[in-house]
Design a protein around this motif. Structure first.
Motif, mmCIF file in Angstrom:
data_model
loop_
_atom_site.group_PDB
_atom_site.id
_atom_site.type_symbol
_atom_site.label_atom_id
_atom_site.label_comp_id
_atom_site.label_asym_id
_atom_site.label_seq_id
_atom_site.Cartn_x
_atom_site.Cartn_y
_atom_site.Cartn_z
ATOM 1 N N HIS A 283 29.955 -24.331 0.273
ATOM 2 C CA HIS A 283 29.870 -24.316 -1.191
ATOM 3 C C HIS A 283 29.931 -22.887 -1.728
ATOM 4 O O HIS A 283 29.287 -21.996 -1.185
ATOM 5 C CB HIS A 283 28.568 -24.974 -1.659
ATOM 6 C CG HIS A 283 28.454 -26.396 -1.260
ATOM 7 N ND1 HIS A 283 27.842 -26.782 -0.089
ATOM 8 C CD2 HIS A 283 28.878 -27.519 -1.872
ATOM 9 C CE1 HIS A 283 27.888 -28.097 0.006
ATOM 10 N NE2 HIS A 283 28.519 -28.574 -1.063
ATOM 11 N N PRO A 284 30.638 -22.672 -2.825
ATOM 12 C CA PRO A 284 30.741 -21.312 -3.353
ATOM 13 C C PRO A 284 29.513 -20.879 -4.156
ATOM 14 O O PRO A 284 28.938 -21.673 -4.902
ATOM 15 C CB PRO A 284 31.964 -21.395 -4.273
ATOM 16 C CG PRO A 284 31.992 -22.812 -4.735
ATOM 17 C CD PRO A 284 31.477 -23.625 -3.572
ATOM 18 N N PRO B 76 31.839 -20.275 -8.217
ATOM 19 C CA PRO B 76 32.878 -21.306 -8.178
ATOM 20 C C PRO B 76 34.134 -20.935 -8.969
ATOM 21 O O PRO B 76 34.105 -20.078 -9.842
ATOM 22 C CB PRO B 76 32.183 -22.521 -8.802
ATOM 23 C CG PRO B 76 31.118 -21.947 -9.676
ATOM 24 C CD PRO B 76 30.688 -20.660 -9.030
ATOM 25 N N ASP C 249 25.587 -23.721 -6.540
ATOM 26 C CA ASP C 249 26.005 -22.327 -6.684
ATOM 27 C C ASP C 249 24.822 -21.460 -7.113
ATOM 28 O O ASP C 249 24.603 -20.373 -6.557
ATOM 29 C CB ASP C 249 27.180 -22.185 -7.646
ATOM 30 C CG ASP C 249 26.942 -22.805 -9.014
ATOM 31 O OD1 ASP C 249 26.152 -23.762 -9.131
ATOM 32 O OD2 ASP C 249 27.564 -22.326 -9.982
ATOM 33 N N VAL D 123 34.433 -19.285 1.570
ATOM 34 C CA VAL D 123 33.904 -20.591 1.182
ATOM 35 C C VAL D 123 35.044 -21.582 0.990
ATOM 36 O O VAL D 123 36.213 -21.215 1.058
ATOM 37 C CB VAL D 123 33.060 -20.501 -0.117
ATOM 38 C CG1 VAL D 123 31.875 -19.575 0.071
ATOM 39 C CG2 VAL D 123 33.903 -20.060 -1.301
ATOM 40 N N GLY D 124 34.685 -22.819 0.699
ATOM 41 C CA GLY D 124 35.672 -23.864 0.435
ATOM 42 C C GLY D 124 35.197 -24.711 -0.724
ATOM 43 O O GLY D 124 34.847 -24.212 -1.775
ATOM 44 N N HIS D 125 35.156 -25.987 -0.523
ATOM 45 C CA HIS D 125 34.593 -27.001 -1.400
ATOM 46 C C HIS D 125 35.466 -27.357 -2.599
ATOM 47 O O HIS D 125 35.622 -28.529 -2.896
ATOM 48 C CB HIS D 125 33.185 -26.617 -1.866
ATOM 49 C CG HIS D 125 32.500 -27.671 -2.674
ATOM 50 N ND1 HIS D 125 32.201 -28.912 -2.150
ATOM 51 C CD2 HIS D 125 32.080 -27.690 -3.957
ATOM 52 C CE1 HIS D 125 31.614 -29.641 -3.087
ATOM 53 N NE2 HIS D 125 31.539 -28.935 -4.192
ATOM 54 N N GLN D 126 36.028 -26.402 -3.300
ATOM 55 C CA GLN D 126 36.744 -26.731 -4.534
ATOM 56 C C GLN D 126 38.260 -26.850 -4.356
ATOM 57 O O GLN D 126 38.985 -27.045 -5.325
ATOM 58 C CB GLN D 126 36.388 -25.734 -5.635
ATOM 59 C CG GLN D 126 34.938 -25.888 -6.048
ATOM 60 C CD GLN D 126 34.597 -25.100 -7.279
ATOM 61 O OE1 GLN D 126 35.086 -24.003 -7.504
ATOM 62 N NE2 GLN D 126 33.729 -25.677 -8.100
ATOM 63 N N TYR E 188 42.698 -21.818 -3.910
ATOM 64 C CA TYR E 188 42.519 -20.436 -3.468
ATOM 65 C C TYR E 188 41.920 -19.668 -4.633
ATOM 66 O O TYR E 188 42.372 -19.775 -5.771
ATOM 67 C CB TYR E 188 43.843 -19.771 -3.068
ATOM 68 C CG TYR E 188 43.657 -18.287 -2.844
ATOM 69 C CD1 TYR E 188 42.979 -17.828 -1.727
ATOM 70 C CD2 TYR E 188 44.083 -17.353 -3.778
ATOM 71 C CE1 TYR E 188 42.759 -16.477 -1.531
ATOM 72 C CE2 TYR E 188 43.866 -16.002 -3.590
ATOM 73 C CZ TYR E 188 43.201 -15.571 -2.458
ATOM 74 O OH TYR E 188 42.968 -14.239 -2.265
ATOM 75 N N TYR F 159 34.277 -12.654 -2.765
ATOM 76 C CA TYR F 159 34.165 -14.063 -2.363
ATOM 77 C C TYR F 159 35.560 -14.663 -2.349
ATOM 78 O O TYR F 159 36.297 -14.546 -3.330
ATOM 79 C CB TYR F 159 33.259 -14.823 -3.330
ATOM 80 C CG TYR F 159 31.825 -14.333 -3.282
ATOM 81 C CD1 TYR F 159 30.872 -14.991 -2.512
ATOM 82 C CD2 TYR F 159 31.437 -13.198 -3.986
ATOM 83 C CE1 TYR F 159 29.559 -14.535 -2.454
ATOM 84 C CE2 TYR F 159 30.131 -12.728 -3.932
ATOM 85 C CZ TYR F 159 29.199 -13.401 -3.163
ATOM 86 O OH TYR F 159 27.905 -12.939 -3.101
ATOM 87 N N MET G 190 37.761 -18.174 -1.606
ATOM 88 C CA MET G 190 37.777 -19.623 -1.425
ATOM 89 C C MET G 190 39.162 -20.017 -0.954
ATOM 90 O O MET G 190 40.163 -19.643 -1.574
ATOM 91 C CB MET G 190 37.469 -20.314 -2.762
ATOM 92 C CG MET G 190 37.426 -21.824 -2.690
ATOM 93 S SD MET G 190 37.134 -22.577 -4.316
ATOM 94 C CE MET G 190 35.564 -21.851 -4.777
ATOM 95 N N ASN H 119 41.802 -23.171 0.940
ATOM 96 C CA ASN H 119 42.036 -24.608 0.992
ATOM 97 C C ASN H 119 43.157 -24.896 1.973
ATOM 98 O O ASN H 119 44.323 -24.722 1.660
ATOM 99 C CB ASN H 119 42.412 -25.154 -0.388
ATOM 100 C CG ASN H 119 42.673 -26.648 -0.343
ATOM 101 O OD1 ASN H 119 41.936 -27.384 0.286
ATOM 102 N ND2 ASN H 119 43.732 -27.089 -0.992
#
Length: 168
Positions: free
Chosen positions: A55-56, A59, A68, A89-92, A95, A115, A117, A119
């Motif tokens: 989880h970021p 976000p 968050d 991180v991932g979740h959402q 990129y 940070y 993110m 995918n």
């Protein structure tokens, strides 16, 4: 090598001149895990420090789950105190790369954590949170490559087909 009873949720390893901590963001309030994280990061002598969790803390889009904020409260101060360079991180399912952030503020010329993110896969979401900390954002499947050369870290992000998204 994580905290007792949580070894499969929290652990760390070294690769070259880099130290990686893997954290279960579903369990971000664990006192034992926070203590372990502090001790683990304090004890490494590696030049580069990375954290990886699902989880970021920051976000790409509004999530409304509050995780968050919990991560920002429980882990981000420990990561910042110990000079972590980058968090993955991932979740959402997009990129996103942030500008360097320290104590909740974007930094121009001083220390801050970046940070990232990613995918990898066919499931994608729309971003569009419009947060001021977002330096780059792109939907679609993607991957990141990190190169460390002495004092220089280079992050290259590409779409699944190899097309360049971002270089930092």
């Amino acid at each position: 090598n994580g905290p007792a009873g949580l070894e499969q949720e929290f652990y760390s390893f070294d690769y070259g001149d880099a130290h990686f901590v893997i954290l279960n963001s579903n369990n971000n309030t664990s006192a034992a895990a926070k203590q372990w994280l502090q001790q683990d990061l304090e004890s490494t002598n590696k030049k580069w420090k990375f954290a990886i969790f699902h989880h970021p803390a920051y976000p790409a889009a509004f999530d409304y789950k509050g995780i968050d904020k919990s991560i920002c409260e429980n882990w981000v101060p420990i990561l910042e105190q110990n000079g972590v360079d980058m968090v993955f991180v991932g979740h959402q399912h997009v990129y996103m790369r942030t500008y360097p952030i320290f104590q909740g503020e974007v930094q121009d010329d001083s220390y801050g954590i970046v940070y990232v993110m990613g995918n990898a896969g066919s499931k994608t979401y729309a971003g569009g949170g419009g947060f001021p900390y977002i330096a780059c954002e792109k939907t679609g499947s993607n991957y990141q490559v990190i190169e460390l050369d002495g004092d220089v870290l280079t992050l290259t992000s590409r779409e699944a087909n190899g097309e360049l998204i971002d270089t930092y």
